[in-house]
Design an enzyme around this catalytic site. Structure first.
Site, short mmCIF file in Angstrom:
data_model
loop_
_atom_site.label_atom_id
_atom_site.label_comp_id
_atom_site.label_asym_id
_atom_site.label_seq_id
_atom_site.Cartn_x
_atom_site.Cartn_y
_atom_site.Cartn_z
N LYS A 121 0.88 -1.30 -0.11
CA LYS A 121 0.08 0.13 0.04
C LYS A 121 0.89 1.33 -0.11
CE LYS A 121 -4.62 -1.34 1.64
NZ LYS A 121 -4.31 -2.93 2.00
N GLU A 149 -10.04 7.40 3.91
CA GLU A 149 -10.83 6.58 5.05
C GLU A 149 -10.13 5.35 5.21
OE1 GLU A 149 -11.15 6.70 1.62
OE2 GLU A 149 -10.66 4.69 1.19
N SER A 170 1.49 -9.76 -0.99
CA SER A 170 1.30 -8.44 -0.95
C SER A 170 1.62 -7.84 0.38
CB SER A 170 -0.14 -8.27 -1.23
OG SER A 170 -1.01 -8.97 -0.43
#
Ligand SMILES: *Cc1c(COP(=O)(O)O)cnc(C)c1O
Length: 402
Positions: free
Chosen positions: A96, A118, A383
């Site tokens: 991310k 958010e 990931s």
């Protein structure tokens, strides 16, 4: 020209990947989004932007992350050899940060002072808070009250990093309400701030921009794999929530003769509310300002979703994935919670790598596919790391003692 060349030309100017994507916004938000599109188009080819992002990736994030040959796992499993792109070793422990640092740098170049986001489980919030701390920006993360109670460690991380966590108290008090709240806030303060989306979702230009920032994963992996093996992998696979880690690793392979496979969470099974497999069970619909395969109720509102992986339980999915599914270039399959937990323990015990529960979905699929293939190679995007999931695993999954 390769027959798949058209895959590299999406989205169009309005942000459509075929019939998916676009920008379905209340009129008040048109102007702020137009500003982001214009700035991104200008900045993305600016040498100082590119050089600074390159510096950040290398010296702050620790890129390139390695590709690792999971020999023991492959031997135990039988069949094709499994390789892992180690995004778990990226700073903060997941992919991310790749797009959050890009979004933060864009904010800086646009002269903004604040990042607004958010978060559901808090992973995206932590990545945005990290970028804000790095760039010296203010940060406001909107989070449902229910999630705040469930995700205490991530809430503490965001606060330590200097972010303000804004509790959202209406509706179900989870991710959907948090998005609404963050949009409302952005609307009142867009001159001073930028909205940071957590995946290749949302209105144009986010699916395009987040893909561009995540591409580095596939660019590195393709080169590293060629260096190690002398040829391309037969299969590349990744888990799909919103789809950012998957599109990141797929993008540079789109014109190669590699099978590309996205793995969606099947949760407890096929029933409505038991999974979050948007492309497998969803239908065309609109959520959060873009069109995609959507798990929806009869009235078109988003259906309840479930997955053991909180990073995968979103009823929509990135528009580019919908397009790649329809064109047949990428195949999308599913993985049950139980298959995911088996793969989680196998990778942990056989290789000494504790994967994020999200990433364990891709591992689970790779194990099945490797046995089917008998020979050849599979590259899996790992990931993220599983540290964030330890409490969940110990509480919910029976420990395998071998
Ligand atoms: C958030 C997250 C995902 C899911 O997001 P995508 O946009 O689908 O990549 C997958 N893995 C990890 C480790 C995550 O934190």
């Amino acid at each position: 020209m390769s027959k798949n060349n058209k895959l590299n030309t999406v989205p169009d100017e309005k942000g459509f990947f075929g019939k998916y994507g676009g920008k379905f916004l209340p009129p008040e938000l048109e102007e702020p989004f137009a500003e982001i599109i214009e700035s991104y188009n200008k900045i993305k080819s600016d040498a100082s932007f590119i050089n600074e992002l390159r510096y950040i990736r290398k010296h702050f994030q620790g890129r390139p992350t390695p590709v690792f040959h999971a020999r023991t796992l492959s031997m135990d499993n039988g069949g094709a050899q499994i390789y892992l792109k180690r995004e778990d070793l990226n700073h903060t422990g997941a992919h991310k940060l790749n797009h959050c640092m890009g979004e933060g740098l864009l904010a800086k170049f646009m002269g903004k002072e604040k990042l607004i986001a958010e978060t559901g489980a808090g992973q995206h919030g932590v990545a945005v808070a990290t970028a804000a701390a790095y760039f010296g920006l203010e940060c406001e993360v909107h989070m449902g009250e229910v999630d705040i109670a469930k995700q205490a460690p991530n809430v503490s991380r965001m606060k330590l990093l200097g972010a303000e966590v804004v509790p959202v108290t209406h509706g179900l008090k989870t991710l959907k309400e948090a998005v609404d709240s963050a949009f409302d806030d952005y609307l009142t303060d867009y001159k001073n701030s930028i909205y940071c989306i957590g995946s290749v979702v949302g209105p144009h230009p986010f699916p395009l921009m987040v893909r561009d920032f995540q591409r580095i994963v596939g660019i590195e992996a393709r080169e590293q794999f060629l260096d190690m093996i002398g040829e391309l992998p037969d299969v590349v696979c990744a888990c799909v929530g919103g789809g950012s880690n998957a599109i990141g690793i797929f993008a540079p392979f789109l014109n190669d003769p590699c099978e590309l496979i996205g793995v969606e969470p099947l949760g407890r099974g096929e029933g409505v509310g038991d999974n979050a497999a948007s492309m497998t069970y969803g239908h065309e619909g609109i959520i959060h300002g873009f069109k995609c395969y959507l798990l929806q109720n009869e009235d078109g509102s988003p259906a309840p979703v479930y997955s053991c992986a909180s990073g995968l339980d979103y009823p929509g999915v990135g528009p580019e994935h919908c397009y790649l599914k329809d064109t047949g270039r990428v195949e999308y399959v599913t993985c049950l919670d139980t298959e995911c937990s088996d793969a989680f323990f196998k990778l942990t015990r056989l290789e000494g790598i504790i994967p994020a529960i999200e990433s364990a979905h891709a591992i689970a699929y790779a194990l099945v596919k490797a046995r089917e293939m008998k020979t050849g190679t599979i590259l899996v995007n790992l990931s993220g790391r599983g540290d964030k999931d330890l409490d969940y695993v110990l509480e919910n999954w029976e420990m395998k003692t071998k």
